[in-house]
Scaffold this motif. Sequence first.
Motif, PDB file in Angstrom:
ATOM      1  N   TRP A 170       0.827  -1.202   0.000  1.00 64.47           N
ATOM      2  CA  TRP A 170       0.000   0.000   0.000  1.00 64.47           C
ATOM      3  C   TRP A 170       0.871   1.265   0.000  1.00 64.47           C
ATOM      4  CZ3 TRP A 170      -4.648   1.706  -1.054  1.00 64.47           C
ATOM      5  CH2 TRP A 170      -5.117   2.899  -0.496  1.00 64.47           C
ATOM      6  N   ARG A 171       1.902   1.276   0.842  1.00 66.03           N
ATOM      7  CA  ARG A 171       2.818   2.426   0.876  1.00 66.03           C
ATOM      8  C   ARG A 171       3.431   2.666  -0.497  1.00 66.03           C
ATOM      9  NH1 ARG A 171       4.395  -0.344   5.568  1.00 66.03           N
ATOM     10  NH2 ARG A 171       3.718   0.710   7.496  1.00 66.03           N
ATOM     11  N   ARG A 172       3.890   1.591  -1.113  1.00 72.10           N
ATOM     12  CA  ARG A 172       4.566   1.715  -2.408  1.00 72.10           C
ATOM     13  C   ARG A 172       3.594   2.201  -3.480  1.00 72.10           C
ATOM     14  NH1 ARG A 172       9.278  -2.440  -3.307  1.00 72.10           N
ATOM     15  NH2 ARG A 172       9.569  -1.505  -1.256  1.00 72.10           N
TER      16      ARG A 172
ATOM     17  N   ALA B   9       2.796   5.923  -2.979  1.00 81.27           N
ATOM     18  CA  ALA B   9       3.908   6.814  -3.320  1.00 81.27           C
ATOM     19  C   ALA B   9       4.229   6.798  -4.803  1.00 81.27           C
ATOM     20  CB  ALA B   9       5.160   6.406  -2.526  1.00 81.27           C
ATOM     21  N   GLY B  10       3.826   5.732  -5.514  1.00 81.71           N
ATOM     22  CA  GLY B  10       4.293   5.552  -6.876  1.00 81.71           C
ATOM     23  C   GLY B  10       3.295   5.828  -7.975  1.00 81.71           C
ATOM     24  N   HIS B  11       2.021   6.063  -7.631  1.00 79.00           N
ATOM     25  CA  HIS B  11       1.043   6.273  -8.701  1.00 79.00           C
ATOM     26  C   HIS B  11       0.038   7.341  -8.288  1.00 79.00           C
ATOM     27  CE1 HIS B  11      -1.860   5.498 -11.882  1.00 79.00           C
ATOM     28  NE2 HIS B  11      -0.927   4.760 -12.485  1.00 79.00           N
ATOM     29  N   PRO B  12      -0.240   8.302  -9.153  1.00 78.63           N
ATOM     30  CA  PRO B  12      -1.146   9.398  -8.784  1.00 78.63           C
ATOM     31  C   PRO B  12      -2.570   8.959  -8.475  1.00 78.63           C
ATOM     32  CG  PRO B  12      -0.575   9.465 -11.129  1.00 78.63           C
ATOM     33  CD  PRO B  12       0.356   8.490 -10.486  1.00 78.63           C
ATOM     34  N   LEU B  13      -3.020   7.845  -9.050  1.00 79.16           N
ATOM     35  CA  LEU B  13      -4.375   7.383  -8.763  1.00 79.16           C
ATOM     36  C   LEU B  13      -4.563   7.033  -7.284  1.00 79.16           C
ATOM     37  CD1 LEU B  13      -5.630   5.021 -11.637  1.00 79.16           C
ATOM     38  CD2 LEU B  13      -6.713   7.102 -10.779  1.00 79.16           C
ATOM     39  N   LEU B  14      -3.461   6.676  -6.619  1.00 79.79           N
ATOM     40  CA  LEU B  14      -3.567   6.255  -5.226  1.00 79.79           C
ATOM     41  C   LEU B  14      -2.985   7.278  -4.260  1.00 79.79           C
ATOM     42  CD1 LEU B  14      -2.846   3.092  -6.743  1.00 79.79           C
ATOM     43  CD2 LEU B  14      -3.992   2.720  -4.564  1.00 79.79           C
ATOM     44  N   ALA B  15      -2.530   8.408  -4.758  1.00 80.76           N
ATOM     45  CA  ALA B  15      -1.851   9.377  -3.899  1.00 80.76           C
ATOM     46  C   ALA B  15      -2.727   9.838  -2.743  1.00 80.76           C
ATOM     47  CB  ALA B  15      -1.394  10.571  -4.730  1.00 80.76           C
TER      48      ALA B  15
ATOM     49  N   ALA C  14       6.080  -6.590  -1.655  1.00 82.24           N
ATOM     50  CA  ALA C  14       5.600  -5.208  -1.765  1.00 82.24           C
ATOM     51  C   ALA C  14       5.363  -4.799  -3.213  1.00 82.24           C
ATOM     52  CB  ALA C  14       6.592  -4.260  -1.093  1.00 82.24           C
ATOM     53  N   ASP C  15       6.251  -5.179  -4.123  1.00 87.10           N
ATOM     54  CA  ASP C  15       6.087  -4.777  -5.521  1.00 87.10           C
ATOM     55  C   ASP C  15       4.842  -5.408  -6.135  1.00 87.10           C
ATOM     56  OD1 ASP C  15       8.291  -3.130  -5.590  1.00 87.10           O
ATOM     57  OD2 ASP C  15       9.658  -4.712  -6.245  1.00 87.10           O
ATOM     58  N   SER C  16       4.632  -6.702  -5.904  1.00 86.71           N
ATOM     59  CA  SER C  16       3.462  -7.380  -6.465  1.00 86.71           C
ATOM     60  C   SER C  16       2.166  -6.802  -5.907  1.00 86.71           C
ATOM     61  CB  SER C  16       3.526  -8.880  -6.176  1.00 86.71           C
ATOM     62  OG  SER C  16       4.586  -9.495  -6.859  1.00 86.71           O
ATOM     63  N   VAL C  17       2.152  -6.563  -4.596  1.00 85.40           N
ATOM     64  CA  VAL C  17       0.953  -6.006  -3.975  1.00 85.40           C
ATOM     65  C   VAL C  17       0.691  -4.602  -4.498  1.00 85.40           C
ATOM     66  CG1 VAL C  17      -0.080  -5.278  -1.790  1.00 85.40           C
ATOM     67  CG2 VAL C  17       1.154  -7.456  -1.923  1.00 85.40           C
TER      68      VAL C  17
ATOM     69  N   ALA D  85      -1.433   5.400  12.767  1.00 86.55           N
ATOM     70  CA  ALA D  85      -0.888   6.712  13.109  1.00 86.55           C
ATOM     71  C   ALA D  85       0.158   7.202  12.116  1.00 86.55           C
ATOM     72  CB  ALA D  85      -0.282   6.654  14.517  1.00 86.55           C
ATOM     73  N   GLU D  86       0.418   6.427  11.075  1.00 82.04           N
ATOM     74  CA  GLU D  86       1.441   6.821  10.109  1.00 82.04           C
ATOM     75  C   GLU D  86       0.935   7.989   9.267  1.00 82.04           C
ATOM     76  OE1 GLU D  86       4.017   4.717   6.539  1.00 82.04           O
ATOM     77  OE2 GLU D  86       3.313   3.506   8.234  1.00 82.04           O
ATOM     78  N   PRO D  87       1.612   9.122   9.301  1.00 79.13           N
ATOM     79  CA  PRO D  87       1.101  10.320   8.613  1.00 79.13           C
ATOM     80  C   PRO D  87       0.944  10.103   7.109  1.00 79.13           C
ATOM     81  CG  PRO D  87       2.895  10.871  10.113  1.00 79.13           C
ATOM     82  CD  PRO D  87       2.864   9.374  10.011  1.00 79.13           C
ATOM     83  N   GLY D  88      -0.197  10.527   6.595  1.00 77.31           N
ATOM     84  CA  GLY D  88      -0.411  10.520   5.160  1.00 77.31           C
ATOM     85  C   GLY D  88      -0.614   9.175   4.518  1.00 77.31           C
ATOM     86  N   LEU D  89      -0.727   8.107   5.316  1.00 82.61           N
ATOM     87  CA  LEU D  89      -0.871   6.780   4.708  1.00 82.61           C
ATOM     88  C   LEU D  89      -2.325   6.472   4.347  1.00 82.61           C
ATOM     89  CD1 LEU D  89       0.774   4.314   3.853  1.00 82.61           C
ATOM     90  CD2 LEU D  89       0.331   3.312   6.110  1.00 82.61           C
ATOM     91  N   GLY D  90      -3.259   7.103   5.005  1.00 83.41           N
ATOM     92  CA  GLY D  90      -4.662   6.909   4.656  1.00 83.41           C
ATOM     93  C   GLY D  90      -5.251   5.593   5.084  1.00 83.41           C
TER      94      GLY D  90
END
Length: 456
Positions: free
Chosen positions: A287-289, A292-298, A405-408, A325-330
């Motif tokens: 989810w983090r990756r 951070a890596g695609h605007p659709l999920l920003a 992480a990459d596959s998810v 509690a992780e900031p900005g993770l949603g």
Amino acid sequence: MTASSGRRPRILYLAFYFPPSRASGVFRALATANHLAAADWDVTVLTAPADFFPRFLGAGSTDPDLAATVDPRVTVSRPPMNTYRWKRDLRSYGAFRANLPVLTNAFYNWTQRHLFPEHYAGWLPGVISQAVRRHAVRPFDLVLATGNPFASFAAAWALGRMLHVPYVLDYRDAWTFNQFTEQPKFPPGSNAYAWEERVLRDAAEVVFVNDGMRRHLAGQYPFAADRMTVVPNGWEPEILAAEPATEPGTEPASGRDDPSASDRPLRFGYVGTVTDHLPLEELFAGWRRARAGHPLLADATLDIHGHLGFFPHDADRLRDRLPLAEPGLGVFYRGPVPKPRIGEAYRALDALVFCVPGARFVTSGKVFEYMATGKPVVSVHHPEIAAAEVLEGYPLHFGGTGLDADSVADSFVSAAKAARDADAAARAAARAHAEQWTRQAVLTPWEQRLRALATG
């Protein structure tokens, strides 16, 4: 008189976990009892004592709303139970245990090794006694037992011999091996293996939730292989209340069922109980990756709906594994959803996260509900689990080749694109795939086989 002479077939259903318990196996037991009652069976369920769950497992182990969904035609009875294993209050001890605790414990351990190797064995005397009394008044035509616990299997075997009625075993879970780790549960020589062989030899039918488990047990006990079948879990249209698919050509001009989804952040969600077995670290790493890596999920959100564990003492430990509690993770924990309102939770989401333990024998009941929504489904699990067979052919399924992480992250991105772009026809095709697993579809053939056994 037999059921074949014109009266309704009468079935004794042994299901320790039954509403208001909210254990994972309850939904299968509930659906089975309700389906049989609707098919004009006389259904009697013997289940746990009324105070067992709140007294020993805590108030959070029950769901009063679930009890209201039991068909009123189902007779539910709760035989007494010896709760030695769960008693911790010294004031509740009898004189013998209070004065000779070491000797009492040694005797209890002896019964586990030599009589029946399960703490739920204390349920057996009450079940057998009550079943015999009820049978003497109005005979049963069939006994059905669901496990776990597997004391229900021992009771079915004993009643089959005593009452001369056929019995059927329903393996919701594996008995002698752990379906999550695929390791044996008992040491070599344990009488659990002798008991499993014993109950399988005389069973009229043995049912499993997936074919992987059936094949495994057929290999261990080939003498029963021809009586082993699969009855998968399913989903209830009346509870899920899925929205009807839009007919092709009538969808909105945007080509999407929900045009507002293009104007707001996407909402992903996990719906189900959070347990220690879930690959949560892999889920949130992906989810983090993706965020951070695609605007659709920003700016997308990930909502967790469900109980934290099956018992109250699980909650704090499992909450600590959620990066709330992780900031900005949603990531947000939304709490449990009563079963009658589960459809509301699904409708509020754009895509669903199917996160389950990685093992060949794991299906999960939630996968059927997920598909019934007609929405994108992100797989967060090992590719070879039994649930992957169910998802095969679902047109909005997105799962990578591994649990990393990459596959998810790639699966999240693909699902996000589908949530934006899938038209009404794609969603209708997804819902059509799920139709083969409604409770009616999966239970009707089984009910017909049970009827043949009861009337034969």
